[in-house]
Enzyme design. Structure first.
Site, mmCIF file in Angstrom:
data_model
loop_
_atom_site.group_PDB
_atom_site.id
_atom_site.type_symbol
_atom_site.label_atom_id
_atom_site.label_comp_id
_atom_site.label_asym_id
_atom_site.label_seq_id
_atom_site.Cartn_x
_atom_site.Cartn_y
_atom_site.Cartn_z
ATOM 1 N N LYS A 1 -43.106 54.485 23.258
ATOM 2 C CA LYS A 1 -41.784 54.057 22.813
ATOM 3 C C LYS A 1 -41.778 53.759 21.320
ATOM 4 C CE LYS A 1 -37.496 52.964 23.279
ATOM 5 N NZ LYS A 1 -36.582 54.114 23.321
ATOM 6 N N GLU B 1 -38.774 66.025 26.106
ATOM 7 C CA GLU B 1 -39.482 64.763 26.311
ATOM 8 C C GLU B 1 -39.645 64.401 27.779
ATOM 9 O OE1 GLU B 1 -36.875 62.108 23.859
ATOM 10 O OE2 GLU B 1 -38.819 61.268 23.311
HETATM 11 O O1 M6R Z 1 -38.282 53.465 16.975
HETATM 12 P P1 M6R Z 1 -37.933 54.660 16.143
HETATM 13 O O2 M6R Z 1 -36.484 54.957 16.145
HETATM 14 O O3 M6R Z 1 -38.471 54.577 14.751
HETATM 15 O O4 M6R Z 1 -38.674 55.870 16.847
HETATM 16 C C1 M6R Z 1 -38.655 57.161 16.305
HETATM 17 C C2 M6R Z 1 -39.115 58.174 17.323
HETATM 18 O O5 M6R Z 1 -40.433 57.917 17.725
HETATM 19 C C3 M6R Z 1 -38.211 58.191 18.566
HETATM 20 O O6 M6R Z 1 -36.876 58.420 18.239
HETATM 21 C C4 M6R Z 1 -38.675 59.264 19.567
HETATM 22 O O7 M6R Z 1 -38.454 60.533 19.044
HETATM 23 C C5 M6R Z 1 -37.943 59.046 20.897
HETATM 24 N N1 M6R Z 1 -38.855 59.122 21.985
HETATM 25 C C6 M6R Z 1 -36.865 60.020 21.107
HETATM 26 O O8 M6R Z 1 -36.280 59.933 22.360
#
Ligand code: M6R
Length: 615
Positions: free
Chosen positions: A610, A495
């Site tokens: 985010k 990332e």
């Molecule tokens: O807000 P959420 O936990 O539902 O988001 C899920 C993913 O989009 C999130 O964890 C993403 O993979 C992050 N950028 C990881 O660092």
């Protein structure tokens, strides 16, 4: 995903909107824009790029006057990131101006109709279609802005949080929401509009969160009128007092939000279990869980749905729930689950995990599970988020705002909550011995101290980052409880550094990835004291035999792996079941330092958002 900000009141709107857009930068975006109205003239500035680019553009081109305004950060969906596709968008007459977060799925058929009626378009966006649809309805039906917005939204399919104003109505902004977040800050004779409360927190602690399919007409110096978009039913505004403060959303001396959030983990993990983990009394008390314990214990299975890092936290929980509570668990990507026609019954319990509480796929999966009769429990960080409201019950992680796009403290606090739930269920069910249960309560209470100790290796990890920053591939290996940590470590590196990395269960290496290993390949191995220690040591030997470079996460005092590995990162000893809470720390730091050394945008990596509020 896109961010929206608006203001109507007695102050200059420009600085409020620009600062608000900066606070929403963490959501991820590629262009920015602003429109201001002083009652005489609408001024608009927009550009591809960041909010600082917008400020430069605004400096030469607009007077920045006006006590009404709307601003936007765009994350491209329909049309490339360029000036024309940036928001706000004018309607053809130049009288209406709109910003939008979401996607209008049937925009192309509406666009065709509008073109037939003589409308022209200056961008490729679905949003410009929406503002012209509103204009067409307003003219054709001779209705006011609010009514035209309502009729238009009943014709569109998709998701939206919008704010729109009309040149003929200098004291009014109309907003609406379906599937994308929208908060309204309520001040003294002034109102703020934003995707979350961070843009207005220094002005007011009072906020209204619109529900899906609601719209509001916000009038300067008056109150807010909220209605249901479908049936026009009046909704009484519910004003919530926010617990957020300005320090929580600033960097506090750290170079990046991500680093601040990594370092916050000892204290936020404590916040997560404060008042819930009562070690002296041998009790775990989770408000949202108590009355639903029989549902969990009698469930045929628990299905965990989530995306990204939250999905990795779910994988860790698969081990604890099955190990302690002896309840079968399946962990599903929400995006696959929602489209797979899964077999779900009233005897299933679904746990949805989401930091933001706004992830579109997770939300859709929750709706599907509810429709099929399952009980849905939410684990969210953002208080009042859509997922926290859409689930039957749940637990907040209390990690505080996570601004860095790469999740760090959200992950460890999610695991903390899931660990408490698993322990509680096992204790009530009698599938864990009293001594094991008590030992885990004590050890969980030690985790903040262990995380703080793991953070002390920061300088050493920085040195390791220096050695490997130019590698083009990384492999991450872990077994058992630390297999999900390997996946999470690889995701973090991808990332924010844009280096290709893969996470694998260590034992799977010989079924494929071993072919990749040569002297160019750094392999990060989680090799802590555990049931699998001997086997992981064998995996390390296999990598060494092929000249791979080993960076190992080891338990303090380890001697065997230290001899074999090229570099080691130590973590304190803790029961294997809790190790993900500490082994993840050095991996977060390693990714962070590599990304900084490569001069990447750590807090807002390219292409990422985010909260992913579109499919
Ligand atoms: O807000 P959420 O936990 O539902 O988001 C899920 C993913 O989009 C999130 O964890 C993403 O993979 C992050 N950028 C990881 O660092």
């Amino acid at each position: 995903m896109c961010g929206i900000v608006g203001y109507i009141g007695h102050r200059d709107a420009y600085p409020i909107i620009i600062n608000g857009l900066k606070r929403l930068e963490y959501r991820g975006y590629d262009s920015a824009g602003i429109a201001l109205y002083d009652g005489t003239q609408i001024e608009l500035a927009k550009t591809k790029g960041k909010v600082v680019d917008l400020e430069q553009r605004a400096n030469g081109s607009i007077s920045k006057k006006g006590t009404l305004g709307i601003g936007h950060t765009r994350w491209a969906t329909h049309g490339v990131p360029n000036d024309a596709n940036s928001h706000p968008h004018y309607s053809n007459s130049g009288e209406l101006v709109i910003i939008h977060n979401g996607i209008i799925e049937n925009y192309s058929s509406i666009k065709k109709e509008l073109i037939n009626r003589g409308y022209t378009f200056h961008s490729d966006t679905d949003t410009e279609v929406l503002v012209n649809l509103i204009e067409e309805i307003k003219k054709k039906e001779s209705v006011k802005l609010g009514k035209a917005v309502q009729i238009a939204l009943n014709q569109v399919v998709g998701a939206y949080a919008i704010a729109v104003f009309d040149k003929n109505k200098p004291n009014e902004i109309v907003v609406a929401k379906l599937g994308s977040p929208l908060a309204i800050g309520v001040g003294e004779d002034e109102f703020f509009i934003a995707s979350d409360a961070s843009p207005f927190i220094e002005f007011t602690n009072n906020a209204i969160y619109l529900e899906d399919e609601e719209m509001a007409i916000i009038r300067r110096g008056k109150d807010i009128k909220i209605r249901k978009i479908k049936n026009d039913k009046v909704v009484k505004p519910f004003v919530q007092e926010l617990q957020l403060n300005i320090e929580q959303i600033e960097k506090g001396g750290y170079d990046h939000f991500m680093l601040k959030e990594i370092y916050e983990q000892p204290s936020v993990i404590k916040d997560t279990y404060r008042g819930r983990l009562l070690v002296d009394q041998g009790i775990i008390k989770l408000g949202g869980l108590e009355e639903y314990i029989p549902k969990f214990i009698n469930a045929d299975r628990i299905i965990i749905i989530a995306c990204g890092t939250s999905w990795h936290a779910g994988l860790v929980a698969e081990y604890t729930f099955e190990d302690w509570a002896r309840i079968p668990v399946e962990v599903e990507y929400a995006s696959e689950f929602r489209y797979r026609n899964p077999v779900i019954t009233e005897k299933d319990v679904v746990i949805a995990i989401s930091q933001s509480g706004e992830t579109a796929d997770t939300l859709a999966a929750i709706k599907l599970a509810k429709k099929k009769g399952a009980f849905v429990y939410g684990i969210c960080n953002v208080v009042g988020s859509t997922i926290s409201r859409e689930t039957h019950s749940g637990t907040y992680t209390h990690a505080g705002p996570e601004i860095g796009v790469a999740s760090t403290k959200a992950f460890t606090t999610q695991i903390t909550v899931l660990t408490m739930i698993a322990l509680k269920l096992a204790h009530v069910k009698g599938t864990i011995s009293k001594s094991d249960y008590m030992m885990h309560l004590h050890e969980l209470d030690m985790i903040p101290t262990h995380v703080a100790a793991a953070l002390k290796s920061n300088d050493k990890i920085k040195e390791i980052a220096k050695v490997f920053k130019d590698a083009t591939n990384f492999l991450y290996l872990g077994r058992g409880y630390n297999f999900p940590v390997a996946l999470e470590g690889a995701l973090k590196l991808k990332e924010i550094s844009y280096i290709h990395a893969e996470g694998y269960p260590a034992a799977e290496m010989k079924h494929g990835p071993i072919a990749l290993i040569d002297e160019q390949m750094p392999v990060v191995v989680i090799a802590i004291n555990s049931n699998h220690y001997g086997k992981v040591v064998s995996n390390i030997e296999e990598i060494k035999a092929r000249k791979g470079k080993i960076i190992a996460v080891v338990t303090e005092g380890d001697t065997v792996v230290r001899e074999l590995a090229d570099y080691v990162m130590e973590v304190p000893k803790t029961p294997e079941t809790l190790t993900p809470l500490v082994t993840t720390i050095p991996l977060q730091l390693l990714s962070y330092h590599i990304a900084v050394m490569l001069d990447r945008n750590v807090d807002q990596p390219r292409n990422l958002a985010k909260s992913v509020t579109v499919e």
